[in-house]
Design a protein around this motif. Sequence first.
Motif, short mmCIF file in Angstrom:
data_model
loop_
_atom_site.label_atom_id
_atom_site.label_comp_id
_atom_site.label_asym_id
_atom_site.label_seq_id
_atom_site.Cartn_x
_atom_site.Cartn_y
_atom_site.Cartn_z
N ASP A 59 0.91 -1.36 0.11
CA ASP A 59 0.05 0.02 -0.08
C ASP A 59 1.03 1.26 -0.18
O ASP A 59 0.73 2.19 -0.72
CB ASP A 59 -0.81 -0.10 1.23
CG ASP A 59 -1.74 1.22 1.34
OD1 ASP A 59 -2.52 1.51 0.18
OD2 ASP A 59 -1.81 1.85 2.42
N ARG A 66 2.09 2.97 -8.67
CA ARG A 66 1.28 1.66 -8.81
C ARG A 66 1.92 0.75 -9.87
O ARG A 66 1.57 -0.09 -10.14
CB ARG A 66 -0.04 1.98 -9.36
CG ARG A 66 -0.97 2.47 -7.90
CD ARG A 66 -2.42 2.52 -8.12
NE ARG A 66 -3.22 2.58 -7.11
CZ ARG A 66 -3.48 3.86 -6.47
NH1 ARG A 66 -3.01 4.83 -6.87
NH2 ARG A 66 -3.86 3.70 -5.38
N ARG A 67 2.80 1.67 -10.55
CA ARG A 67 3.61 0.77 -11.80
C ARG A 67 4.82 0.06 -11.35
O ARG A 67 5.35 -0.45 -12.41
CB ARG A 67 3.75 1.76 -13.08
CG ARG A 67 2.41 2.60 -13.45
CD ARG A 67 2.97 3.72 -14.41
NE ARG A 67 3.60 4.67 -13.46
CZ ARG A 67 4.28 5.55 -13.82
NH1 ARG A 67 4.20 5.92 -15.31
NH2 ARG A 67 5.13 6.33 -13.27
N TYR A 85 -5.03 -14.51 -2.62
CA TYR A 85 -4.85 -12.92 -1.97
C TYR A 85 -3.95 -12.18 -2.97
O TYR A 85 -4.09 -11.07 -2.76
CB TYR A 85 -4.07 -13.56 -0.57
CG TYR A 85 -3.85 -12.02 0.16
CD1 TYR A 85 -4.92 -11.36 0.62
CD2 TYR A 85 -2.76 -11.82 0.85
CE1 TYR A 85 -4.71 -10.38 1.32
CE2 TYR A 85 -2.51 -10.75 1.55
CZ TYR A 85 -3.60 -9.87 1.67
OH TYR A 85 -3.29 -8.93 2.53
N ARG A 87 -3.72 -11.90 -5.84
CA ARG A 87 -4.74 -11.28 -6.95
C ARG A 87 -5.59 -10.30 -6.51
O ARG A 87 -5.85 -9.14 -6.91
CB ARG A 87 -5.61 -12.53 -7.68
CG ARG A 87 -4.82 -13.64 -8.54
CD ARG A 87 -5.83 -14.23 -9.37
NE ARG A 87 -4.90 -15.25 -10.35
CZ ARG A 87 -4.42 -16.54 -9.68
NH1 ARG A 87 -4.71 -17.00 -8.56
NH2 ARG A 87 -3.63 -17.07 -10.57
N GLU A 88 -6.12 -10.54 -5.15
CA GLU A 88 -7.14 -9.58 -4.76
C GLU A 88 -6.46 -8.67 -4.09
O GLU A 88 -6.85 -7.40 -4.40
CB GLU A 88 -7.71 -10.29 -3.54
CG GLU A 88 -8.72 -9.49 -2.62
CD GLU A 88 -9.11 -10.10 -1.18
OE1 GLU A 88 -8.59 -11.09 -0.89
OE2 GLU A 88 -9.74 -9.50 -0.37
N ALA A 90 -3.46 -7.31 -5.02
CA ALA A 90 -2.97 -6.32 -6.46
C ALA A 90 -4.21 -5.49 -6.83
O ALA A 90 -3.72 -4.81 -7.49
CB ALA A 90 -2.61 -7.27 -7.41
N SER A 91 -5.29 -6.04 -6.98
CA SER A 91 -6.30 -5.45 -7.70
C SER A 91 -6.84 -4.45 -6.78
O SER A 91 -7.27 -3.43 -7.29
CB SER A 91 -7.73 -6.54 -7.82
OG SER A 91 -8.77 -5.91 -8.06
N HIS A 92 -6.71 -4.80 -5.47
CA HIS A 92 -7.38 -3.70 -4.46
C HIS A 92 -6.63 -2.45 -4.58
O HIS A 92 -6.99 -1.14 -4.51
CB HIS A 92 -7.31 -4.25 -3.02
CG HIS A 92 -7.90 -3.24 -1.86
ND1 HIS A 92 -9.17 -3.17 -1.69
CD2 HIS A 92 -7.05 -2.42 -1.14
CE1 HIS A 92 -9.04 -2.14 -0.56
NE2 HIS A 92 -7.90 -1.76 -0.11
N ARG A 94 -4.60 -1.69 -7.04
CA ARG A 94 -4.53 -1.27 -8.38
C ARG A 94 -3.06 -1.26 -8.75
O ARG A 94 -2.57 -0.48 -9.67
CB ARG A 94 -4.94 0.08 -8.75
CG ARG A 94 -6.58 -0.23 -8.68
CD ARG A 94 -7.39 1.05 -8.90
NE ARG A 94 -7.19 2.12 -7.79
CZ ARG A 94 -6.90 3.42 -7.86
NH1 ARG A 94 -6.77 3.79 -9.27
NH2 ARG A 94 -7.01 4.18 -7.02
N SER A 96 -0.10 -2.53 -11.01
CA SER A 96 -0.25 -2.77 -12.56
C SER A 96 0.92 -3.75 -13.02
O SER A 96 0.93 -3.92 -14.10
CB SER A 96 -0.33 -1.70 -13.26
OG SER A 96 0.94 -0.76 -13.24
#
Length: 244
Positions: A59, A66-67, A85, A87-88, A90-92, A94, A96
């Motif tokens: 975070d 985020r890149r 987790y 995947r979750e 990383a998506s949360h 964002r 990339s």
Amino acid sequence: MATPEAELQRFGPADAAWLAAHAANASAEALIAHVLSDRAWGRVAVVSSFGAESAVLLDLVAEVDRRVPVLFVDTGRLFPETLAYARELASHLRLSDVRWIRPEPQELARVDGKGLRWSYDPDGCCAVRKVQPLARALLAFDSWISGRKRFQADTRAGLAKVEADGARLKINPLADWSPEMLRARAAERRLPPHPLVAEGYPSIGCMPCTTKVLPGEDPRAGRWRGWDKTECGIHTPPGSEPAF
Ligand code: SF4
């Protein structure tokens, strides 16, 4: 003639000492922002296990950029919950550029064809499934950020915020954070927890080598329980890995 590793040499102990001196009183946020924004530190990756305490570091990184490449070593032995987790989270956040790093198939077949090396040679198993894949992935980078903390284990009590790691610098922005600081930040930011933490796993590695931890035990006591082993090897000095 210079070796390939020598050609990649960007930083050494003097650089680590310089950055450590400047980071001594810096917050984790400031240190991360500095390392990611000052091109002097070269190509920087974050290495994450997407484990019990990974969310706070990721975070903090995402707040800056985020890149940033995030290297996640999928050993082939992780809990399904960890894969989900990763995947979750990383998506949360964002993120990339999360890179799933895996063992080299032919080497894995040669060294651990039956998939049982963990049961009689965990150092060798970690070498082929974690240490070598990460070392290959890090060849593309000059510095890396890790989420280790001093409180996690006696072996990490003296952890510095900046270390020389062979040809690279390794930055540990959370080295002096406490469990309370991590919990407060995670709550403040409403970060999703790893689902196994609530089931008694304060430190989460591969499935065969991770057990629950009892109250009062070292948070990493459940890792390689019964073995004289406390680290997977990605944080030991280069060149000390077992050879096959
Ligand atoms: S933690 Fe266990 S299963 Fe995972 S790579 Fe190391 S020895 Fe193998």
